[in-house]
Each structure stands twice: as C-alpha cells, then as structure tokens.
Design a protein around this motif. Structure first.
Motif, PDB file in Angstrom:
ATOM      1  N   HIS A 137       0.172   4.473   6.010  1.00 24.23           N
ATOM      2  CA  HIS A 137       1.213   3.343   6.182  1.00 24.23           C
ATOM      3  C   HIS A 137       0.685   2.082   6.051  1.00 24.23           C
ATOM      4  O   HIS A 137       0.959   1.300   5.022  1.00 24.23           O
ATOM      5  CB  HIS A 137       2.124   3.445   7.245  1.00 24.23           C
ATOM      6  CG  HIS A 137       3.195   2.467   7.135  1.00 24.23           C
ATOM      7  ND1 HIS A 137       4.541   2.907   7.209  1.00 24.23           N
ATOM      8  CD2 HIS A 137       3.132   1.065   7.337  1.00 24.23           C
ATOM      9  CE1 HIS A 137       5.249   1.525   7.158  1.00 24.23           C
ATOM     10  NE2 HIS A 137       4.356   0.630   7.225  1.00 24.23           N
ATOM     11  N   HIS A 144      -0.084  -1.004   2.484  1.00 22.71           N
ATOM     12  CA  HIS A 144       0.131  -2.177   2.545  1.00 22.71           C
ATOM     13  C   HIS A 144      -0.708  -3.137   2.023  1.00 22.71           C
ATOM     14  O   HIS A 144      -0.625  -4.438   1.493  1.00 22.71           O
ATOM     15  CB  HIS A 144       0.174  -2.746   4.120  1.00 22.71           C
ATOM     16  CG  HIS A 144       1.800  -2.541   4.472  1.00 22.71           C
ATOM     17  ND1 HIS A 144       2.976  -3.068   3.877  1.00 22.71           N
ATOM     18  CD2 HIS A 144       1.947  -1.948   5.753  1.00 22.71           C
ATOM     19  CE1 HIS A 144       3.950  -2.562   4.598  1.00 22.71           C
ATOM     20  NE2 HIS A 144       3.469  -2.005   5.851  1.00 22.71           N
ATOM     21  N   HIS A 198       7.955  -4.259   2.822  1.00 17.28           N
ATOM     22  CA  HIS A 198       8.301  -2.822   2.843  1.00 17.28           C
ATOM     23  C   HIS A 198       9.517  -2.710   1.724  1.00 17.28           C
ATOM     24  O   HIS A 198      10.581  -2.074   1.935  1.00 17.28           O
ATOM     25  CB  HIS A 198       9.157  -2.412   4.225  1.00 17.28           C
ATOM     26  CG  HIS A 198       8.241  -2.473   5.411  1.00 17.28           C
ATOM     27  ND1 HIS A 198       8.158  -3.213   6.593  1.00 17.28           N
ATOM     28  CD2 HIS A 198       7.231  -1.468   5.565  1.00 17.28           C
ATOM     29  CE1 HIS A 198       7.010  -2.915   7.389  1.00 17.28           C
ATOM     30  NE2 HIS A 198       6.553  -1.749   6.689  1.00 17.28           N
ATOM     31  N   PHE A 221       7.007   0.115  -2.370  1.00 16.15           N
ATOM     32  CA  PHE A 221       6.298   0.519  -1.005  1.00 16.15           C
ATOM     33  C   PHE A 221       6.554   1.928  -0.868  1.00 16.15           C
ATOM     34  O   PHE A 221       5.632   2.583  -0.516  1.00 16.15           O
ATOM     35  CB  PHE A 221       6.176  -0.525   0.083  1.00 16.15           C
ATOM     36  CG  PHE A 221       5.596  -0.013   1.295  1.00 16.15           C
ATOM     37  CD1 PHE A 221       4.364  -0.445   1.463  1.00 16.15           C
ATOM     38  CD2 PHE A 221       6.240   0.568   2.287  1.00 16.15           C
ATOM     39  CE1 PHE A 221       3.622   0.224   2.629  1.00 16.15           C
ATOM     40  CE2 PHE A 221       5.609   1.090   3.615  1.00 16.15           C
ATOM     41  CZ  PHE A 221       4.139   1.139   3.812  1.00 16.15           C
TER      42      PHE A 221
HETATM   43 ZN   LIG Z   1       4.602  -1.476   7.236  1.00 21.44          ZN
END
Ligand SMILES: [Zn+2]
Length: 66
Positions: A34, A38, A44, A48
């Motif tokens: 996760h 980024h 988000h 993404f």
């Molecule tokens: Zn995040």
C-alpha cells in the motif's frame, strides 16, 4: 479515525507500525505494498486503488483482518 499501519516519507522511506509484528504475513505485505503504491500515486484516488488492485488482488479482504 482509522489506525495508521504504515506511512511513506517524502524521501520514499516506508515506516511500519510496530503493532504489525503480530499481524498475519499477508497483512504486513499489504501495508508495505500500500505504501509503495503511494510512490506512484500520492493519494487515495481511484487510480491508486486500481493500481493497488493490480499489485495485490483481494487486498480488501486482507485489510479487513487488520
Ligand atoms: Zn494510503
């Protein structure tokens, strides 16, 4: 507010919450991936999550365990 399991610095360093030590391995992998996603999308956004889906299919099920 949701618990913060990991974070990514602007230098690209991934920091993990030490509470993850007791979590299942797939959860730890999910948090790491996760944060690495980024590096590509610094938010988000739908893009993404689309990218996260392609890296860890079924991540929502894993996240649910955290
Ligand atoms: Zn995040």
């Amino acid at each position: 507010m949701q618990k913060r399991w990991g974070s990514l610095s602007d230098k690209g360093t991934v920091t993990l919450n030490t509470d993850l030590i007791g979590a299942p391995k797939e959860c730890i992998e999910y948090v790491i991936m996760h944060e690495l996603c980024h590096l590509k999308y610094n938010d988000h956004s739908p893009d993404f999550y689309k990218y996260l889906d392609s890296v860890i299919p079924g991540w929502e099920r894993i996240k649910h365990k955290l």
